[in-house]
Design an enzyme around this catalytic site. Structure first.
Site, PDB file in Angstrom:
ATOM      1  N   ASN A   1      33.353  37.693  40.524  1.00 13.95           N
ATOM      2  CA  ASN A   1      33.048  36.825  39.374  1.00 13.95           C
ATOM      3  C   ASN A   1      32.556  35.496  39.927  1.00 13.95           C
ATOM      4  OD1 ASN A   1      34.239  38.918  37.989  1.00 13.95           O
ATOM      5  ND2 ASN A   1      35.947  37.718  37.190  1.00 13.95           N
TER       6      ASN A   1
ATOM      7  N   GLU B   1      31.359  39.377  36.613  1.00 17.44           N
ATOM      8  CA  GLU B   1      31.202  38.310  35.605  1.00 17.44           C
ATOM      9  C   GLU B   1      30.231  37.271  36.127  1.00 17.44           C
ATOM     10  OE1 GLU B   1      34.656  36.192  34.148  1.00 17.44           O
ATOM     11  OE2 GLU B   1      35.808  38.048  34.018  1.00 17.44           O
TER      12      GLU B   1
ATOM     13  N   TYR C   1      30.723  31.662  38.905  1.00 23.60           N
ATOM     14  CA  TYR C   1      30.218  30.696  37.927  1.00 23.60           C
ATOM     15  C   TYR C   1      29.538  29.506  38.605  1.00 23.60           C
ATOM     16  CZ  TYR C   1      32.363  33.546  34.424  1.00 23.60           C
ATOM     17  OH  TYR C   1      32.648  34.611  33.614  1.00 23.60           O
TER      18      TYR C   1
ATOM     19  N   ARG D   1      32.314  46.329  30.723  1.00 23.65           N
ATOM     20  CA  ARG D   1      33.615  45.978  31.292  1.00 23.65           C
ATOM     21  C   ARG D   1      34.448  45.296  30.213  1.00 23.65           C
ATOM     22  NH1 ARG D   1      35.365  41.024  34.774  1.00 23.65           N
ATOM     23  NH2 ARG D   1      37.503  41.665  35.099  1.00 23.65           N
TER      24      ARG D   1
ATOM     25  N   HIS E   1      43.924  41.459  32.388  1.00 25.10           N
ATOM     26  CA  HIS E   1      43.119  40.246  32.234  1.00 25.10           C
ATOM     27  C   HIS E   1      44.011  39.228  31.522  1.00 25.10           C
ATOM     28  CE1 HIS E   1      38.744  38.669  32.086  1.00 25.10           C
ATOM     29  NE2 HIS E   1      39.524  37.659  31.709  1.00 25.10           N
TER      30      HIS E   1
ATOM     31  N   GLU F   1      40.797  38.150  38.411  1.00 32.25           N
ATOM     32  CA  GLU F   1      40.962  36.773  38.888  1.00 32.25           C
ATOM     33  C   GLU F   1      42.427  36.388  39.116  1.00 32.25           C
ATOM     34  OE1 GLU F   1      38.820  34.179  36.229  1.00 32.25           O
ATOM     35  OE2 GLU F   1      36.914  35.202  36.560  1.00 32.25           O
TER      36      GLU F   1
END
Ligand code: IFM
Length: 452
Positions: free
Chosen positions: A295, A356, A297, A80, A124, A169
């Protein structure tokens, strides 16, 4: 691999890595590339830690063959990456820069030749500066310009690229870029930034139509999500967590999958919703997609607000190891997130890709030149297992991509956060695979040898 009990994954499950153009390419003045909002923002005194810029980054623009060779050695299925809009359409509208398209064309060819499926992201964050000068994502017109860019890119690349991601995002663009001003374009509009959420989603919907018309088979969007944990069971803290969940998680997904915005009353946005939403917009935004990019985290812990600006305040999450960025390492948060999405959206949730997941640590070579990033291996090991747990609970996850292949420009943090499986020496641009690179390579090959 860490032990014999590593989970199995179905044949066809994709393992990969992710990057983004401005974070790795450098060469910002090369071959007709236009200016992006990040070029401008990096020149603003104090905007980026230590005044770092993306001018050189990893020089991937010139060194991409070496980087594709690294990916081939890693054995990934999917790469990606993002297409720099200002490289392809320097002013964001009108004339196309052939050299920009040629650059991505060569990369796509090389990936395919190495058995790696390209997964491009159209946006992005590197918006062409002329579009920002005309209002950026506050302007409805940017959504239409984005669809035009999607047509240009897909007309050239769709024949070799099955799955396209429209936006990365959009929450971060609205919150960091337009509300808080810590990312480009550096606006501090607080809730006045909300129209940028709708205009990005509208752009996604218009681009989806444009991509399909240009022959693209599968379209997705990559949202970042964070489970919202109340700091306690008190009604005020539970309400704070719900408000955060709405702003971060639901605002960018309910319109896509349910065709409506969540109730924004906690933010003082009235029952009529966002005033910039026009009749017919939500039908465009909610056009069917083929996959949802997730994504992840870390979770976020919330309490009732200390002041009245927002209906929540963020709290540290004690009891977990921290990454260099200060994120708590909570693999179970990924399982929670994936199962919550499945519960929340039911049959409307398309197949999911974890587009991600990764961590930054202060990785530097030891005396022997080795980078023993055991903490990253632990992080990835825990999160890949967390994906397997979600799949065992019935969530249709099709792939997992590590952020990131290379250490790179981490936005307002400059080069201070190292997320790569591959270390980059920013003086020499030398690439050195870290221990996690070999670990991930072995995971991929073992999973392939024993599909579940
Ligand atoms: O580096 C970023 C990326 O650009 C978007 N998702 C989060 C990553 C780590 O902060």
């Amino acid at each position: 691999m860490s032990d014999a009990g590593f989970p199995t994954f179905p044949a066809g499950f994709s393992f990969g890595v992710a990057t983004a153009a401005y974070q790795i390419e450098g060469a910002v003045g090369a071959d007709g590339r236009g200016e992006s909002v990040w070029d401008t923002f990096c020149r603003r005194p104090g905007a980026i830690r230590d005044g770092h810029t993306g001018d050189v980054a990893d020089d991937h623009y010139h060194r991409w063959p070496e980087d594709v060779a690294l990916m081939a050695a890693l054995g990934i299925d999917t790469y990606r990456f993002s297409l720099a809009w200002p490289r392809i359409q320097p002013t964001g509208s009108g004339a196309v820069n052939a050299a920009g398209l040629d650059f991505y064309d060569r990369i796509v060819d090389s990936l395919v030749a190495n058995g790696i499926t390209p997964m491009p992201t159209l946006f992005h964050w590197d918006l062409p500066q002329p579009l920002e000068d005309a209002g950026g994502w506050l302007s409805r017109d940017t959504a239409y310009r984005f669809a035009e860019f999607a047509t240009i890119a897909a007309t050239r690349l769709a024949d070799r690229v099955p799955l396209w991601i429209t936006l990365n995002e959009p929450f971060v663009v609205t919150a960091f870029g337009y509300a808080l001003g810590v990312h480009a374009p550096g606006r501090t509009l607080l809730l006045g930034a909300l129209p940028t959420a709708h205009h990005q989603l509208l752009g996604h919907g218009l681009a989806t139509v444009a991509l399909r018309a240009a022959g693209v088979r599968q379209v997705a969007i990559a949202n970042n999500y964070s489970p919202a944990w109340p700091a306690s069971d008190s009604p005020a803290n539970v309400a704070a967590a719900a408000a955060y969940d709405t702003l971060h998680n639901r605002l960018y997904t309910d319109p896509l999958l349910l065709g409506r915005y969540p109730d924004l009353a906690a933010f003082g946005v009235g029952a009529a919703g966002l005033e910039c939403v026009r009749d017919g917009d939500l039908a465009i935004v909610s056009a069917p997609i083929d996959a949802l990019g997730v994504n992840y985290y870390a979770p976020t812990r919330l309490s009732a607000p200390a002041d009245s600006t927002l209906p929540f305040s963020m709290q540290p999450i004690p009891g977990y190891p921290l990454t260099a960025f200060g994120n708590p390492v909570v693999p179970a948060g990924l399982t929670e997130l994936l199962t919550t999405l499945a519960d929340r959206y039911g049959t409307r949730l398309p197949p999911v890709y974890v587009t991600e997941n990764g961590c930054s640590f202060p990785d530097e070579p030891d005396a022997a030149g080795q980078i023993a990033d055991a903490d990253r291996i632990d992080y990835l090991d825990g999160h890949i297992r967390a994906v397997a747990h979600a799949m065992a609970a019935g969530v249709d996850v099709r792939g997992y991509l590590v952020w990131s292949l290379l250490d790179n420009f981490e936005w307002a943090e400059g080069y201070h956060q190292r997320f790569g499986l591959v270390h980059v020496d920013y003086d020499t641009l030398r690439r050195t695979p870290k221990a996690s690179f070999g670990w991930y390579r072995d995971v991929i090959s073992a999973v392939r040898a024993a599909p579940g």
